[in-house]
Scaffold this motif. Sequence first.
Motif, PDB file in Angstrom:
ATOM      1  N   THR A  12       0.860  -1.181   0.000  1.00 35.65           N
ATOM      2  CA  THR A  12       0.000   0.000   0.000  1.00 35.65           C
ATOM      3  C   THR A  12       0.894   1.227   0.000  1.00 35.65           C
ATOM      4  OG1 THR A  12      -1.717  -1.138   1.230  1.00 35.65           O
ATOM      5  CG2 THR A  12      -1.789   1.258   1.252  1.00 35.65           C
ATOM      6  N   GLU A  29      -3.612   3.450  -3.656  1.00 31.13           N
ATOM      7  CA  GLU A  29      -2.578   3.114  -4.628  1.00 31.13           C
ATOM      8  C   GLU A  29      -1.800   1.920  -4.093  1.00 31.13           C
ATOM      9  OE1 GLU A  29       0.673   5.952  -5.486  1.00 31.13           O
ATOM     10  OE2 GLU A  29      -0.107   5.808  -7.524  1.00 31.13           O
ATOM     11  N   THR A  62      -0.750   3.187 -13.167  1.00 32.20           N
ATOM     12  CA  THR A  62      -0.148   4.514 -13.277  1.00 32.20           C
ATOM     13  C   THR A  62       1.355   4.485 -13.543  1.00 32.20           C
ATOM     14  OG1 THR A  62       0.134   4.656 -10.884  1.00 32.20           O
ATOM     15  CG2 THR A  62      -1.911   5.553 -11.804  1.00 32.20           C
ATOM     16  N   LYS A  79       2.317  -0.106 -10.446  1.00 34.92           N
ATOM     17  CA  LYS A  79       1.642   0.769  -9.487  1.00 34.92           C
ATOM     18  C   LYS A  79       0.221   0.959  -9.999  1.00 34.92           C
ATOM     19  CE  LYS A  79       3.979   4.111  -7.642  1.00 34.92           C
ATOM     20  NZ  LYS A  79       4.664   5.407  -7.421  1.00 34.92           N
ATOM     21  N   LYS A  81      -3.838   2.354  -9.121  1.00 29.22           N
ATOM     22  CA  LYS A  81      -4.822   3.057  -8.302  1.00 29.22           C
ATOM     23  C   LYS A  81      -6.129   2.292  -8.411  1.00 29.22           C
ATOM     24  CE  LYS A  81      -3.076   7.759  -8.494  1.00 29.22           C
ATOM     25  NZ  LYS A  81      -3.400   9.144  -8.835  1.00 29.22           N
TER      26      LYS A  81
END
Length: 88
Positions: A12, A29, A62, A79, A81
């Motif tokens: 996280t 994220e 992302t 990564k 979201k």
Amino acid sequence: MTCDQSAKRVYTVYAEVAAVAESVYKVIELVGTSTDSWEKAAAAAVEKAASSLRDLRIAEVTELDLQIDGGVVKAYRAKVKVSFKYED
């Protein structure tokens, strides 16, 4: 190493709250990892989120990167979201 044996981890990174048309969604994220691919790394992040959160809405990749050791790719990192409906 088979697909089922690939190492997967999720971290996280941060959380924020966003308002959308009279509903509120929380956005977190995560960073997923896989020894096989970026797709599996992103899926690991979403699957981990789905195991503890309800009503997931959107997932957005992302950033993509690689973990390298001695000039060899050791892990793919994505990564991601993820948003879900915020409940009090």
